[in-house]
Design an enzyme around this catalytic site. Structure first.
Site, PDB file in Angstrom:
ATOM      1  CG  ASP A 121      56.602  35.776  30.739  1.00  0.00           C
ATOM      2  OD1 ASP A 121      57.267  36.441  29.972  1.00  0.00           O
ATOM      3  OD2 ASP A 121      55.414  36.018  31.013  1.00  0.00           O
TER       4      ASP A 121
ATOM      5  CG  HIS B  35      49.749  30.851  26.654  1.00  0.00           C
ATOM      6  ND1 HIS B  35      48.705  31.401  25.642  1.00  0.00           N
ATOM      7  CD2 HIS B  35      50.532  31.967  26.735  1.00  0.00           C
ATOM      8  CE1 HIS B  35      49.031  32.367  25.212  1.00  0.00           C
ATOM      9  NE2 HIS B  35      50.060  32.969  25.848  1.00  0.00           N
TER      10      HIS B  35
HETATM   11  N1  ACO Z   1      50.704  26.576  37.685  1.00  0.00           N
HETATM   12  C1  ACO Z   1      49.835  25.673  38.238  1.00  0.00           C
HETATM   13  N2  ACO Z   1      48.758  25.390  37.552  1.00  0.00           N
HETATM   14  C2  ACO Z   1      48.286  26.267  36.715  1.00  0.00           C
HETATM   15  C3  ACO Z   1      49.366  27.056  35.894  1.00  0.00           C
HETATM   16  C4  ACO Z   1      50.457  27.391  36.509  1.00  0.00           C
HETATM   17  N3  ACO Z   1      51.354  28.186  36.101  1.00  0.00           N
HETATM   18  N4  ACO Z   1      48.677  27.563  34.601  1.00  0.00           N
HETATM   19  C5  ACO Z   1      47.311  26.973  34.900  1.00  0.00           C
HETATM   20  N5  ACO Z   1      47.160  26.196  35.952  1.00  0.00           N
HETATM   21  C6  ACO Z   1      45.962  25.476  36.172  1.00  0.00           C
HETATM   22  C7  ACO Z   1      45.074  26.237  37.022  1.00  0.00           C
HETATM   23  O1  ACO Z   1      45.218  26.268  38.384  1.00  0.00           O
HETATM   24  C8  ACO Z   1      43.707  25.856  36.300  1.00  0.00           C
HETATM   25  O2  ACO Z   1      43.417  24.728  37.190  1.00  0.00           O
HETATM   26  P1  ACO Z   1      42.032  24.305  37.556  1.00  0.00           P
HETATM   27  O3  ACO Z   1      41.002  24.160  36.165  1.00  0.00           O
HETATM   28  O4  ACO Z   1      41.977  23.023  38.353  1.00  0.00           O
HETATM   29  O5  ACO Z   1      41.387  25.438  38.387  1.00  0.00           O
HETATM   30  C9  ACO Z   1      43.993  25.222  34.877  1.00  0.00           C
HETATM   31  O6  ACO Z   1      45.502  25.270  34.878  1.00  0.00           O
HETATM   32  C10 ACO Z   1      43.674  26.718  34.074  1.00  0.00           C
HETATM   33  O7  ACO Z   1      44.252  27.507  34.463  1.00  0.00           O
HETATM   34  P2  ACO Z   1      43.753  29.300  34.541  1.00  0.00           P
HETATM   35  O8  ACO Z   1      44.446  30.182  35.392  1.00  0.00           O
HETATM   36  O9  ACO Z   1      42.386  29.228  34.499  1.00  0.00           O
HETATM   37  O10 ACO Z   1      44.225  29.431  32.837  1.00  0.00           O
HETATM   38  P3  ACO Z   1      43.872  30.881  32.279  1.00  0.00           P
HETATM   39  O11 ACO Z   1      43.969  30.806  30.646  1.00  0.00           O
HETATM   40  O12 ACO Z   1      42.913  31.681  32.722  1.00  0.00           O
HETATM   41  O13 ACO Z   1      45.097  31.647  32.653  1.00  0.00           O
HETATM   42  C11 ACO Z   1      47.693  32.211  32.584  1.00  0.00           C
HETATM   43  C12 ACO Z   1      46.373  31.557  31.550  1.00  0.00           C
HETATM   44  C13 ACO Z   1      47.468  33.242  33.252  1.00  0.00           C
HETATM   45  C14 ACO Z   1      48.853  32.304  31.781  1.00  0.00           C
HETATM   46  C15 ACO Z   1      48.007  31.077  33.470  1.00  0.00           C
HETATM   47  O14 ACO Z   1      48.376  29.700  33.137  1.00  0.00           O
HETATM   48  C16 ACO Z   1      49.018  31.468  34.676  1.00  0.00           C
HETATM   49  O15 ACO Z   1      48.462  32.210  35.725  1.00  0.00           O
HETATM   50  N6  ACO Z   1      50.168  31.083  34.492  1.00  0.00           N
HETATM   51  C17 ACO Z   1      51.213  31.622  35.645  1.00  0.00           C
HETATM   52  C18 ACO Z   1      51.576  33.026  35.216  1.00  0.00           C
HETATM   53  C19 ACO Z   1      52.310  33.042  33.882  1.00  0.00           C
HETATM   54  O16 ACO Z   1      53.307  32.548  33.543  1.00  0.00           O
HETATM   55  N7  ACO Z   1      51.866  34.354  33.197  1.00  0.00           N
HETATM   56  C20 ACO Z   1      52.355  34.489  31.796  1.00  0.00           C
HETATM   57  C21 ACO Z   1      51.815  34.128  30.731  1.00  0.00           C
HETATM   58  S1  ACO Z   1      52.434  34.502  29.022  1.00  0.00           S
HETATM   59  C22 ACO Z   1      52.576  36.136  29.018  1.00  0.00           C
HETATM   60  O17 ACO Z   1      51.254  36.584  29.428  1.00  0.00           O
HETATM   61  C23 ACO Z   1      53.768  36.845  28.382  1.00  0.00           C
END
Ligand code: ACO
Length: 385
Positions: free
Chosen positions: A315, A258
């Site tokens: 989710d 998140h």
């Molecule tokens: N699985 C594996 N690794 C993850 C995940 C995940 N679900 N989420 C974050 N990470 C890792 C990233 O790879 C990144 O690693 P790095 O720093 O080594 O590159 C780090 O954690 C930060 O992640 P970002 O994607 O840069 O975080 P951001 O704040 O931009 O995105 C998001 C947040 C979109 C929720 C992200 O965690 C994600 O893509 N999760 C999966 C999709 C999801 O569940 N979305 C629903 C969110 S809740 C909602 O909107 C209702």
């Protein structure tokens, strides 16, 4: 010019009285009230709270619920629009189309006054479940089931979807799902809706913007992806291997991570408890245990690899709740939208009430050169109309 902040991370874009998040402590409030304290109320009361700014008293709640019940029928023209949809699509695509059609029929389409918007709001909150349930039934060759005014918002949705009344537990959990999904500060879809409203475009257009934005897999679309993931894992014991394989392939695990919460999302524990209650009531722990094993595996792997755990977001266990409620995966994001519509409306109305067009800046950087002789359209891809 300042450096751009990718993804607008931690940028305060506006002020709101609708909800607040403490991402460090894991606290979510709607209009100053802890979301946990709203769970025993009907969804109608929470919808009123978000849209009108205060909890309704007994008479106000009765009047609002009666209005929503009266507005539930979608009308034959909207059902006919659903009958022309491609049935392989997600329910979100059908919802977008139906709301767009509904807007054509509203004589006050471009009236952005509070009075007109409250009328449109009741129409939208009331009709989202009817449209989604009707699409689901039409797509599998069944007739839509008319709404039942004796049932709550949640019970009525499951009734229209299945053609039979849900159990008391299922109805209660559906209501709680709508409440927990209703609002979440400046999430991507609410922000997108506000941007559309800030141009003084109409409420329907702003809501369609919200639908389009919620659909993406990094936002509400993750709920559908979670349901698919649970199906991909044959037995709960395979969960850790599944997580390790995804991570080895640099794939994200849906329903985790998140932008704002640095700790557990307060909604996650509630959804987890609801998933367990449903699992026990059905005597089938498999999906719940698979979820718990994925959660434990991700916590372990992330803590070991990065010393920074990532947690399930809203989710994850909601997707598992939907599995136990027999909601088809392609409906998952649209069912999320049934709750979120009240939050979107509240954001649009707040924007209209004290508007300035939302127009940030971008820093120009010179683009790289495109490869030479690249065809404009891939010859393999055909658009069929
Ligand atoms: N699985 C594996 N690794 C993850 C995940 C995940 N679900 N989420 C974050 N990470 C890792 C990233 O790879 C990144 O690693 P790095 O720093 O080594 O590159 C780090 O954690 C930060 O992640 P970002 O994607 O840069 O975080 P951001 O704040 O931009 O995105 C998001 C947040 C979109 C929720 C992200 O965690 C994600 O893509 N999760 C999966 C999709 C999801 O569940 N979305 C629903 C969110 S809740 C909602 O909107 C209702």
């Amino acid at each position: 010019m300042e450096e751009a902040k990718k993804g607008l991370e931690n940028i305060i874009a506006l002020e709101t009285s609708i909800s607040s998040i403490d991402g460090v402590k894991g606290v979510l409030k709607y209009r100053g009230i802890l979301v946990n304290d709203l769970l025993d109320m009907p969804y109608d009361a929470v919808s009123y709270l978000l849209i009108r700014g205060k909890l309704p008293d007994k008479n106000e709640l009765a009047a609002y619920s009666a209005l929503l019940k009266e507005r539930r029928p979608a009308g034959e023209n909207v059902l006919n629009v659903l009958r022309t949809c491609n049935f392989n699509i997600e329910a979100m695509d059908a919802l977008r189309t139906a709301i767009s059609y509904m807007s054509h029929c509203d004589p006050d389409l471009s009236d952005n006054s509070e009075e007109a918007n409250l009328r449109k709001a009741a129409n939208l909150v009331a009709k989202f479940p009817t449209i989604i349930a009707a699409f689901s039934r039409i797509a599998i060759g069944k007739e839509p089931v008319p709404p039942n005014p004796a049932l709550s918002h949640g019970a009525n949705f499951l009734y229209m979807l299945r053609g039979s009344k849900p159990t008391e537990l299922e109805a209660e959990i559906m209501e709680k799902d709508f409440i927990l999904s209703a609002e979440h500060e400046l999430n991507a879809s609410s922000f997108a809706s506000r941007i559309t409203a800030s141009t003084l475009s109409d409420l329907y257009s702003a809501i369609i913007t919200g639908i389009c934005t919620l659909k993406g897999p990094l936002h509400g679309g993750a709920r559908m992806a979670v349901m698919d993931m649970i199906d991909e894992i044959a037995v709960p014991e395979d969960s850790e291997a599944y997580v390790l394989e995804k991570m080895a392939n640099n794939e994200k695990i849906m329903g985790f991570g998140h932008r704002v919460y640095l700790t557990q999302d307060p909604r996650t524990g509630i959804f987890k408890k609801l998933a367990k209650e449903l699992a026990e009531s059905r005597g089938n722990m498999k999906w719940y245990e698979t979820g718990e094993n994925i959660e434990n595996a991700i916590f372990k792997v992330f803590t070991e690899k990065t010393h920074k755990p990532i947690y399930p977001n809203v989710d994850f266990y909601s997707g598992i709740v939907y599995k136990y409620l027999d909601i088809p995966p392609r409906l998952a994001t649209a069912v999320f939208a049934i709750g979120r519509i009240s939050g979107w409306i509240a954001h649009c109305m707040e924007q209209y009430s004290d508007n300035r067009v939302i127009r940030p800046r971008a820093k120009y950087v010179k683009a790289g050169q495109p490869p030479e002789n690249e065809p404009l359209l891939s010859p393999k891809k055909k658009i069929v109309v």
